[in-house]
Write an enzyme that holds these catalytic residues in place. Structure first.
Site, PDB file in Angstrom:
ATOM      1  N   HIS A  60       0.869  -1.170   0.000  1.00  0.00           N
ATOM      2  CA  HIS A  60       0.000   0.000   0.000  1.00  0.00           C
ATOM      3  C   HIS A  60       0.909   1.225   0.000  1.00  0.00           C
ATOM      4  O   HIS A  60       1.579   1.496   0.988  1.00  0.00           O
ATOM      5  CB  HIS A  60      -0.914  -0.015   1.231  1.00  0.00           C
ATOM      6  N   ARG A 103      -9.132  14.136   2.321  1.00  0.00           N
ATOM      7  CA  ARG A 103      -8.962  14.789   3.624  1.00  0.00           C
ATOM      8  C   ARG A 103      -7.472  14.840   3.962  1.00  0.00           C
ATOM      9  O   ARG A 103      -6.654  14.234   3.277  1.00  0.00           O
ATOM     10  CB  ARG A 103      -9.662  13.952   4.706  1.00  0.00           C
TER      11      ARG A 103
END
Ligand code: MV4
Length: 505
Positions: free
Chosen positions: A210, A294
């Site tokens: 990731h 965000r």
């Protein structure tokens, strides 16, 4: 565009304090909101003003849009910073702020909409020429259709909820034999998590990394990337350790992924700080996974190696300032963040809320502790149990690991159980030290990371020797009522003091 003079921080804990710190440096006043469980919380004390918004459950406090907006108006705040979680990725809240004439410090609602639903995000990314994990762009309606599609792209496949990410409603399917049960459970979990049982199919990637790219955009379409964060150290889709640069990226791959991330952000007219998540496979192919619209928990590592203040940049972008940088800063040195949780690794990471009776926070050169707690604070059981983020910087990765371990060894939290030893174990694990750990690392090495029998035995040995010293000293205290060091206890020394005095390390 007018300058922001007062910011309401619609969040709690470390991130609320993080945002307020920058506001203070910029001469911007701050307003806190708090629930009944957070009356004595640090974010309340940090703000210039604070307002109670409701009972402890976040549904009745931090998530009540009308109440938050009411406080913004009452307090005279001209902007709201949502932090992460809570209302931070809620497009309807962004629209409500707009309607109320209050600046939302974050991306436009339309950009959130474009990235919120996974199938829509995938379709948008394909349109923009961003590589996505091979699979369907539309939700698949029937199990028959799904089986057919799976056979076409080949097993193993992944069933994923269209409604949202975070590993909810996600099932790996090996073959036709386990298809039906996976289909049913993915659908029902998707329904209960997102209120939407739509499911689509992706090719399953084995042991992916990731890696996410931080992007930043101003209101005029200028968009840059601020390099990557390696976030493969996760358990149950919760990140535990993050670092930058990623040990598996070359400068060439970084530039390529950065360029694609910028393309993704531009395709949805992104503004402000955002993160484009990728899966990187064993061949170092990378695929768009989702975009987080965000500021993220792990933003400090990016701040360490770029020297930027991402919250200050968010505020400037919201005020309509032009982006001061037009190309990616070259990463300088190495940064690692570990997340300190009030949880018990030995009890299946069960949350361990309660009163912190003693606290020593690490310090020293290039150590940063973003914390929301203090000695005497009771960690509520209503919210995420993360109590602090410890991040460090050093010139090289090896030095950063050594520094993070040193800082962790200084950390003392008493009264509640934390994962501090577990974090130390991760940083000492050969696979982590080697740098090529993938998303299977923490699960695969679970037992090893829980601490060897040796360390557990040495704890028992230490308790036994303390008890032994205590009993011995009690005997002595009885036979010698005026033992040395007494005096302040009316002629009798406290057995605890004697035990501690006589304990040998
Ligand atoms: C995958 C995958 C393998 N193949 N998709 C997990 C959370 C969600 N955001 C996506 N996830 C994954 N999607 C395909 N096609 C493996 C994961 C995955 C994972 C991804 C990122 C970080 C940690 C992970 C842990 C397990 C599985």
């Amino acid at each position: 565009m007018p300058k922001i003079r007062k910011v309401l921080v619609a969040n709690r804990g470390e991130i609320a304090i993080r945002v307020m710190r920058t506001c203070k440096e910029l001469g911007i006043a701050t307003v806190a909101v708090f629930s009944e469980a957070d009356r004595s919380a640090l974010h309340v004390r940090t703000a210039d003003q604070a307002y109670l918004v409701g009972p402890p459950p976040s549904r009745e406090s931090y998530l009540v849009q009308e109440r938050i907006l009411e406080v913004a108006k009452q307090s005279g705040a001209d902007a709201i910073h949502p932090g992460y979680g809570f209302l931070s990725e809620n497009a309807s809240f962004v629209r409500a702020c707009e309607k109320a004439g209050i600046t939302f410090i974050g991306p436009p609602a339309a950009a959130m909409d474009a990235m919120g639903e996974k199938t829509r995000a995938r379709a948008n990314m394909i349109q923009a020429g961003v590589p996505v994990v091979p699979g369907s762009t539309e939700p698949i309606q029937t199990p028959e259709e799904a089986r057919e599609y799976a056979q076409k792209i080949g097993f193993p496949i992944m069933l994923k909820a269209a409604g949202g990410g975070g590993g909810k409603g996600m099932r790996r399917v090996e073959g036709l034999h386990d298809f039906d049960s996976a289909w049913r459970s993915a659908k029902s979990e998707a329904m209960s998590s997102f209120g939407n049982d739509s499911v689509y199919i992706e090719k399953y990637l084995e042991k992916p990394h990731h890696v996410e790219i931080q992007v930043f955009a101003d209101q005029y379409g200028n968009t840059v990337h601020l390099n990557e964060r390696e976030c493969s150290a996760q358990r149950r889709h919760q990140k535990v350790v993050e670092e930058t640069p990623s040990p598996i990226l070359t400068p060439e791959l970084r530039a390529k992924m950065g360029e694609v991330a910028v393309k993704a952000a531009k395709a949805v007219n992104y503004v402000g700080a955002g993160t484009v998540e990728f899966l990187v496979d064993v061949h170092r192919n990378f695929y768009f996974l989702e975009m987080n619209t965000r500021l993220q928990v792990e933003h400090p590592v990016t701040e360490w190696v770029t020297g930027l203040d991402l919250v200050a940049m968010q505020i400037r972008a919201a005020e309509g300032e032009k982006l001061p940088l037009f190309e990616a800063p070259t990463p300088r040195g190495h940064a690692i963040e570990v997340r300190v949780y009030a949880e018990d690794p030995a009890r299946n990471f069960m949350p361990s809320p309660g009163k912190i009776t003693h606290l020593r926070v690490p310090g020293g050169p290039n150590v940063r502790d973003d914390s929301g707690v203090f000695a005497g604070f009771t960690v509520p059981n209503f919210y995420d149990p993360m109590i602090s983020k410890l991040s460090v910087w050093a010139p090289t990765r090896a030095e950063a690991i050594a520094r993070a371990k040193r800082a962790l060894s200084e950390y003392v939290v008493k009264g509640i159980t934390t994962n501090i030893r577990y974090l130390h174990g991760i940083l000492s694990h050969p696979e982590f030290v080697g740098g090529d750990y993938d998303t299977s690392f923490l699960t695969r090495e679970h037992t090893a990371l829980l601490g060897s029998e040796d360390t557990q035995l040495s704890e028992v040995a230490m308790l036994a020797s303390t008890l032994h010293a205590f009993q011995r000293d009690q005997k002595r205290a009885k036979s010698l009522p005026s033992a040395a060091g007494a005096g302040d206890t009316g002629g009798r020394i406290s057995p605890w003091r004697l035990a501690l005095k006589n304990r040998r390390r």
